[in-house]
Design a protein around this motif. Structure first.
Motif, PDB file in Angstrom:
ATOM      1  N   ASN A 195      -5.332  -9.346  -0.913  1.00  0.00           N
ATOM      2  CA  ASN A 195      -5.497 -10.048   0.356  1.00  0.00           C
ATOM      3  C   ASN A 195      -6.127 -11.427   0.161  1.00  0.00           C
ATOM      4  O   ASN A 195      -7.301 -11.637   0.435  1.00  0.00           O
ATOM      5  CB  ASN A 195      -6.319  -9.206   1.331  1.00  0.00           C
ATOM      6  N   LYS A 196      -5.310 -12.359  -0.299  1.00  0.00           N
ATOM      7  CA  LYS A 196      -5.733 -13.738  -0.504  1.00  0.00           C
ATOM      8  C   LYS A 196      -4.857 -14.634   0.350  1.00  0.00           C
ATOM      9  O   LYS A 196      -3.727 -14.266   0.688  1.00  0.00           O
ATOM     10  CB  LYS A 196      -5.567 -14.131  -1.982  1.00  0.00           C
ATOM     11  N   PRO A 197      -5.341 -15.814   0.655  1.00  0.00           N
ATOM     12  CA  PRO A 197      -4.500 -16.734   1.432  1.00  0.00           C
ATOM     13  C   PRO A 197      -3.254 -17.143   0.643  1.00  0.00           C
ATOM     14  O   PRO A 197      -3.290 -17.246  -0.587  1.00  0.00           O
ATOM     15  CB  PRO A 197      -5.402 -17.948   1.671  1.00  0.00           C
ATOM     16  N   ASN A 238       0.827  -1.197   0.000  1.00  0.00           N
ATOM     17  CA  ASN A 238       0.000   0.000   0.000  1.00  0.00           C
ATOM     18  C   ASN A 238       0.871   1.261   0.000  1.00  0.00           C
ATOM     19  O   ASN A 238       0.609   2.199  -0.754  1.00  0.00           O
ATOM     20  CB  ASN A 238      -0.950   0.009   1.201  1.00  0.00           C
ATOM     21  N   ALA A 239       1.905   1.273   0.829  1.00  0.00           N
ATOM     22  CA  ALA A 239       2.781   2.451   0.908  1.00  0.00           C
ATOM     23  C   ALA A 239       3.444   2.732  -0.442  1.00  0.00           C
ATOM     24  O   ALA A 239       3.507   3.885  -0.884  1.00  0.00           O
ATOM     25  CB  ALA A 239       3.834   2.249   1.995  1.00  0.00           C
ATOM     26  N   VAL A 240       3.902   1.695  -1.110  1.00  0.00           N
ATOM     27  CA  VAL A 240       4.552   1.858  -2.409  1.00  0.00           C
ATOM     28  C   VAL A 240       3.540   2.301  -3.461  1.00  0.00           C
ATOM     29  O   VAL A 240       3.813   3.200  -4.261  1.00  0.00           O
ATOM     30  CB  VAL A 240       5.271   0.559  -2.829  1.00  0.00           C
ATOM     31  N   PHE A 241       2.350   1.700  -3.458  1.00  0.00           N
ATOM     32  CA  PHE A 241       1.318   2.090  -4.419  1.00  0.00           C
ATOM     33  C   PHE A 241       0.874   3.540  -4.210  1.00  0.00           C
ATOM     34  O   PHE A 241       0.635   4.257  -5.178  1.00  0.00           O
ATOM     35  CB  PHE A 241       0.113   1.153  -4.330  1.00  0.00           C
ATOM     36  N   VAL A 242       0.772   3.975  -2.964  1.00  0.00           N
ATOM     37  CA  VAL A 242       0.393   5.366  -2.683  1.00  0.00           C
ATOM     38  C   VAL A 242       1.484   6.307  -3.199  1.00  0.00           C
ATOM     39  O   VAL A 242       1.182   7.317  -3.844  1.00  0.00           O
ATOM     40  CB  VAL A 242       0.124   5.580  -1.173  1.00  0.00           C
ATOM     41  N   GLN A 243       2.741   5.983  -2.938  1.00  0.00           N
ATOM     42  CA  GLN A 243       3.843   6.800  -3.452  1.00  0.00           C
ATOM     43  C   GLN A 243       3.788   6.873  -4.976  1.00  0.00           C
ATOM     44  O   GLN A 243       3.942   7.948  -5.558  1.00  0.00           O
ATOM     45  CB  GLN A 243       5.197   6.196  -3.063  1.00  0.00           C
ATOM     46  N   LEU A 244       3.577   5.730  -5.609  1.00  0.00           N
ATOM     47  CA  LEU A 244       3.531   5.670  -7.067  1.00  0.00           C
ATOM     48  C   LEU A 244       2.358   6.481  -7.613  1.00  0.00           C
ATOM     49  O   LEU A 244       2.527   7.302  -8.519  1.00  0.00           O
ATOM     50  CB  LEU A 244       3.448   4.211  -7.512  1.00  0.00           C
ATOM     51  N   ALA A 245       1.179   6.269  -7.053  1.00  0.00           N
ATOM     52  CA  ALA A 245      -0.017   6.992  -7.518  1.00  0.00           C
ATOM     53  C   ALA A 245       0.139   8.493  -7.312  1.00  0.00           C
ATOM     54  O   ALA A 245      -0.216   9.288  -8.192  1.00  0.00           O
ATOM     55  CB  ALA A 245      -1.258   6.476  -6.800  1.00  0.00           C
ATOM     56  N   ASN A 246       0.676   8.894  -6.175  1.00  0.00           N
ATOM     57  CA  ASN A 246       0.870  10.321  -5.908  1.00  0.00           C
ATOM     58  C   ASN A 246       1.865  10.950  -6.886  1.00  0.00           C
ATOM     59  O   ASN A 246       1.673  12.085  -7.327  1.00  0.00           O
ATOM     60  CB  ASN A 246       1.332  10.556  -4.474  1.00  0.00           C
ATOM     61  N   LEU A 262       2.986  -6.882 -13.884  1.00  0.00           N
ATOM     62  CA  LEU A 262       3.515  -8.011 -13.129  1.00  0.00           C
ATOM     63  C   LEU A 262       2.566  -8.391 -11.990  1.00  0.00           C
ATOM     64  O   LEU A 262       2.324  -9.576 -11.744  1.00  0.00           O
ATOM     65  CB  LEU A 262       4.929  -7.734 -12.627  1.00  0.00           C
ATOM     66  N   PHE A 263       2.010  -7.395 -11.319  1.00  0.00           N
ATOM     67  CA  PHE A 263       1.008  -7.701 -10.293  1.00  0.00           C
ATOM     68  C   PHE A 263      -0.222  -8.362 -10.908  1.00  0.00           C
ATOM     69  O   PHE A 263      -0.790  -9.287 -10.338  1.00  0.00           O
ATOM     70  CB  PHE A 263       0.602  -6.432  -9.520  1.00  0.00           C
ATOM     71  N   GLN A 264      -0.639  -7.908 -12.091  1.00  0.00           N
ATOM     72  CA  GLN A 264      -1.779  -8.526 -12.772  1.00  0.00           C
ATOM     73  C   GLN A 264      -1.483  -9.987 -13.130  1.00  0.00           C
ATOM     74  O   GLN A 264      -2.355 -10.845 -12.982  1.00  0.00           O
ATOM     75  CB  GLN A 264      -2.151  -7.752 -14.042  1.00  0.00           C
ATOM     76  N   ALA A 297      -4.152   3.994 -14.984  1.00  0.00           N
ATOM     77  CA  ALA A 297      -3.103   3.300 -14.232  1.00  0.00           C
ATOM     78  C   ALA A 297      -3.343   3.415 -12.725  1.00  0.00           C
ATOM     79  O   ALA A 297      -3.236   2.424 -11.993  1.00  0.00           O
ATOM     80  CB  ALA A 297      -1.734   3.862 -14.602  1.00  0.00           C
ATOM     81  N   SER A 298      -3.693   4.602 -12.261  1.00  0.00           N
ATOM     82  CA  SER A 298      -3.956   4.794 -10.825  1.00  0.00           C
ATOM     83  C   SER A 298      -5.143   3.957 -10.360  1.00  0.00           C
ATOM     84  O   SER A 298      -5.109   3.384  -9.265  1.00  0.00           O
ATOM     85  CB  SER A 298      -4.203   6.269 -10.522  1.00  0.00           C
ATOM     86  N   ALA A 299      -6.178   3.883 -11.181  1.00  0.00           N
ATOM     87  CA  ALA A 299      -7.341   3.057 -10.832  1.00  0.00           C
ATOM     88  C   ALA A 299      -6.950   1.579 -10.749  1.00  0.00           C
ATOM     89  O   ALA A 299      -7.445   0.851  -9.875  1.00  0.00           O
ATOM     90  CB  ALA A 299      -8.455   3.255 -11.857  1.00  0.00           C
ATOM     91  N   LEU A 300      -6.060   1.145 -11.618  1.00  0.00           N
ATOM     92  CA  LEU A 300      -5.601  -0.249 -11.569  1.00  0.00           C
ATOM     93  C   LEU A 300      -4.798  -0.530 -10.303  1.00  0.00           C
ATOM     94  O   LEU A 300      -4.904  -1.625  -9.731  1.00  0.00           O
ATOM     95  CB  LEU A 300      -4.776  -0.588 -12.810  1.00  0.00           C
ATOM     96  N   LEU A 301      -4.011   0.441  -9.851  1.00  0.00           N
ATOM     97  CA  LEU A 301      -3.270   0.251  -8.600  1.00  0.00           C
ATOM     98  C   LEU A 301      -4.233   0.002  -7.440  1.00  0.00           C
ATOM     99  O   LEU A 301      -4.002  -0.876  -6.602  1.00  0.00           O
ATOM    100  CB  LEU A 301      -2.379   1.466  -8.309  1.00  0.00           C
ATOM    101  N   VAL A 302      -5.313   0.751  -7.393  1.00  0.00           N
ATOM    102  CA  VAL A 302      -6.320   0.570  -6.344  1.00  0.00           C
ATOM    103  C   VAL A 302      -6.952  -0.813  -6.463  1.00  0.00           C
ATOM    104  O   VAL A 302      -7.101  -1.534  -5.477  1.00  0.00           O
ATOM    105  CB  VAL A 302      -7.399   1.678  -6.410  1.00  0.00           C
ATOM    106  N   LYS A 303      -7.325  -1.195  -7.682  1.00  0.00           N
ATOM    107  CA  LYS A 303      -7.953  -2.499  -7.928  1.00  0.00           C
ATOM    108  C   LYS A 303      -7.023  -3.643  -7.523  1.00  0.00           C
ATOM    109  O   LYS A 303      -7.436  -4.578  -6.835  1.00  0.00           O
ATOM    110  CB  LYS A 303      -8.321  -2.616  -9.409  1.00  0.00           C
ATOM    111  N   ILE A 304      -5.775  -3.558  -7.924  1.00  0.00           N
ATOM    112  CA  ILE A 304      -4.805  -4.608  -7.580  1.00  0.00           C
ATOM    113  C   ILE A 304      -4.661  -4.707  -6.071  1.00  0.00           C
ATOM    114  O   ILE A 304      -4.674  -5.807  -5.509  1.00  0.00           O
ATOM    115  CB  ILE A 304      -3.439  -4.323  -8.237  1.00  0.00           C
TER     116      ILE A 304
END
Length: 166
Positions: A91-93, A8-16, A48-50, A79-86
């Motif tokens: 949160n999967k087992p 989350n911290a990395v995605f927030v930095q990236l999106a910002n 890669l996350f996808q 791209a920012s919307a995809l970061l949120v979606k990813i």
């Protein structure tokens, strides 16, 4: 899952950071990145996350078969919307997975490596940070945006810097 907060911290930095770029800057080739764009680096991180998310259900992760979606590299809002979606789908087992990759342009049959979901999230997190370090160079070339000193820096390096400062 303990990796959720760091991702989350990395995605927030990236999106910002991409939100602060103009649309033109997002797609501007950067000489220091061998004429790649910030958008191309963002696309690479996202895809890669996808691939990991797609491989979770099948049990086989293949990063080489990513889509290379031009919309991600040219539309920063998409791209920012995809970061949120990813992030919401992370949160999967944990479960065992197989990684399929060739690692050689002359090889046709992929190597199959045992791995697991959490290990691949960790890989993608480190991979994202690495690309953000490259993006830092590109952003400095095309804009005057000031990024945080931790942008594109591994958590172990941040901890080391803090220890040295004491």
């Amino acid at each position: 899952m303990q990796l959720q907060q760091p991702v989350n911290a990395v995605f927030v930095q990236l999106a910002n950071s991409i939100a602060r770029l103009t649309d033109a800057q997002y797609v501007q080739p950067c000489k220091n990145l061998t004429n790649n764009t910030i958008g191309q680096h963002v696309r690479h991180i996202i895809e890669l996350f996808q691939c990991l998310q797609q491989g979770y259900d099948s049990g086989v992760v293949d990063y080489e078969k990513r889509k290379r979606d031009i919309e991600i590299e040219t539309d920063k809002e998409f791209a920012s919307a995809l970061l949120v979606k990813i992030f919401r789908e992370l949160n999967k087992p944990n479960k065992e997975l197989r990684l399929s990759a060739c690692y050689d342009e002359h090889v046709i049959e992929p190597v199959i490596i045992s791995t697991n979901y959490y290990r691949e999230i960790a890989y993608n997190l480190e991979h994202a940070i690495h690309h953000m370090a490259l993006m830092r160079v590109g952003i400095a070339e095309i804009s005057d945006i000031a990024l945080s000193e931790d942008f594109g820096v591994a958590s172990s390096t941040i901890k080391h810097r803090k220890q040295c400062a004491q």
